[in-house]
Design an enzyme around this catalytic site. Structure first.
Site, PDB file in Angstrom:
ATOM      1  CD  GLU A 123      31.654  42.095  41.374  1.00 27.26           C
ATOM      2  OE1 GLU A 123      32.682  41.398  41.452  1.00 27.26           O
ATOM      3  OE2 GLU A 123      30.943  42.374  42.352  1.00 27.26           O
TER       4      GLU A 123
ATOM      5  CG  ASP B  63      38.341  35.463  44.686  1.00 24.24           C
ATOM      6  OD1 ASP B  63      38.811  35.708  43.553  1.00 24.24           O
ATOM      7  OD2 ASP B  63      37.199  35.804  45.041  1.00 24.24           O
TER       8      ASP B  63
ATOM      9  CD  GLU C 288      38.674  41.816  43.627  1.00 25.41           C
ATOM     10  OE1 GLU C 288      38.891  43.014  43.930  1.00 25.41           O
ATOM     11  OE2 GLU C 288      37.822  41.118  44.207  1.00 25.41           O
TER      12      GLU C 288
ATOM     13  CE  LYS D 286      36.976  35.796  41.183  1.00 23.84           C
ATOM     14  NZ  LYS D 286      37.123  37.100  41.888  1.00 23.84           N
TER      15      LYS D 286
ATOM     16  CG  ASP E 166      37.594  38.059  47.749  1.00 21.33           C
ATOM     17  OD1 ASP E 166      36.541  38.053  47.087  1.00 21.33           O
ATOM     18  OD2 ASP E 166      38.478  38.940  47.610  1.00 21.33           O
ATOM     19  CB  SER E 167      31.866  36.640  48.251  1.00 22.42           C
ATOM     20  OG  SER E 167      31.970  35.376  47.634  1.00 22.42           O
TER      21      SER E 167
HETATM   22  O1  KIV Z   1      34.291  36.677  45.708  1.00 20.58           O
HETATM   23  C1  KIV Z   1      33.408  36.418  44.883  1.00 20.58           C
HETATM   24  O2  KIV Z   1      32.396  35.765  45.182  1.00 20.58           O
HETATM   25  C2  KIV Z   1      33.575  36.919  43.528  1.00 20.58           C
HETATM   26  C3  KIV Z   1      32.397  36.828  42.618  1.00 20.58           C
HETATM   27  C4  KIV Z   1      31.415  37.856  42.968  1.00 20.58           C
HETATM   28  C5  KIV Z   1      32.807  36.912  41.196  1.00 20.58           C
HETATM   29  O3  KIV Z   1      34.606  37.387  43.190  1.00 20.58           O
END
Ligand code: KIV
Length: 271
Positions: free
Chosen positions: A189, A90, A122, A120, A51-52
């Site tokens: 992280e 994510d 969090e 993924k 989600d970056s």
């Molecule tokens: O969103 C992302 O790119 C991430 C990584 C930094 C692990 O969660």
């Protein structure tokens, strides 16, 4: 036998084997088809549709605004470019926290509409119910502990996490809980290397670090950061392998010059 059949795909089981054999796991982010194809050709193990994308693709300050539809768009684009690597998408902010039924629906949409190999999420204890429900549908889940950018408004800063005993103990506990619940791997992280080492040694599933030191079972970086496309973000853990910002600026400047001085296109570049 077709070319597709000859390629041994990376699965969650392969990652587990890699940990057992002490082979490090390499993961990078990608958000589109063309980059995904390049990454897959390199032999990268895991491609994370992070989600970056909210930051590096859409230009938002945090990861919170990106939507499920947008993550699905990025995820499906990446999957079309991958033949070997494991693709993880994510789950965006607001699609799984506090409501396990919605979490399952979000995860099912991701799996059906992208073709990814897992999701993924969090968080630790707080999201266990959602993780459990998603796992019952046979969807592999990667955890994410330590600095969890979706909670930035709770923490207020992006500084190193779990430097105090209480937070370190909670992280240890959350990691064990996620493993017991059935996660296949956990991203750690921005936490102290020693703590990441203790977590990695105590778990059977692999840990993948970003700013979590050398004792993790694998590493992940945001592609745009490691290629030097982003310039305004330079944490200690970030190794830049290239300066694409300068490379792109140079190429585009030359192109503009060529167009302005009528050098492009030339005789051979036209019909
Ligand atoms: O969103 C992302 O790119 C991430 C990584 C930094 C692990 O969660």
């Amino acid at each position: 036998m077709s070319v597709h059949q000859q390629i041994k795909r990376v699965t969650t089981h392969v990652l587990q084997e890699m940990k057992g054999q002490g082979r490090k796991i390499a993961m990078l982010t990608a958000y589109d088809y063309s980059i995904a194809r390049i990454l897959d050709n390199t032999g990268i193990d895991v491609v994370l549709v992070g989600d970056s994308a909210s930051n590096v693709m859409a230009g938002y300050e945090t990861t919170l605004p990106i939507t499920l539809d947008q993550m699905i768009y990025h995820g499906a684009s990446v999957v079309r470019g991958i033949r070997r690597a494991l693709v993880i998408v994510d789950m965006p902010f607001g699609t799984y926290q506090g409501n396990s039924k919605e979490a399952l629906q979000s995860a099912i949409r991701i799996m059906k509409e992208t073709g990814a190999g897992g999701v993924k999420m969090e968080g630790g204890q707080e999201i266990v119910e959602s993780v459990q429900r998603i796992l019952t549908a046979g969807i592999p889940v990667m955890g994410h502990l330590g600095l969890t950018p979706q909670s930035i408004h709770k923490f207020g800063t992006y500084v190193v996490r779990a430097t105090e005993d209480t937070e370190a103990e909670k992280l240890m506990h959350d990691a064990t809980l996620l493993e017991e619940t059935g996660c296949f791997a956990i991203v750690l992280e921005k936490i102290p290397a020693d703590l990441a080492g203790r977590v990695s040694a105590s778990l059977r599933i692999p840990t993948i670090g970003i700013g979590a030191g050398q004792y993790c079972d694998g590493q992940v970086l945001v592609l745009h950061d490691m290629l030097g496309i982003t310039q305004d973000f330079s944490p200690r853990f970030l190794r830049r392998y290239h300066n694409l910002f300068d490379e792109i600026t140079g190429a585009v400047t030359r192109y503009i010059d060529d167009v302005k001085k009528c050098d492009f296109p030339n005789d051979k570049e036209q019909y």
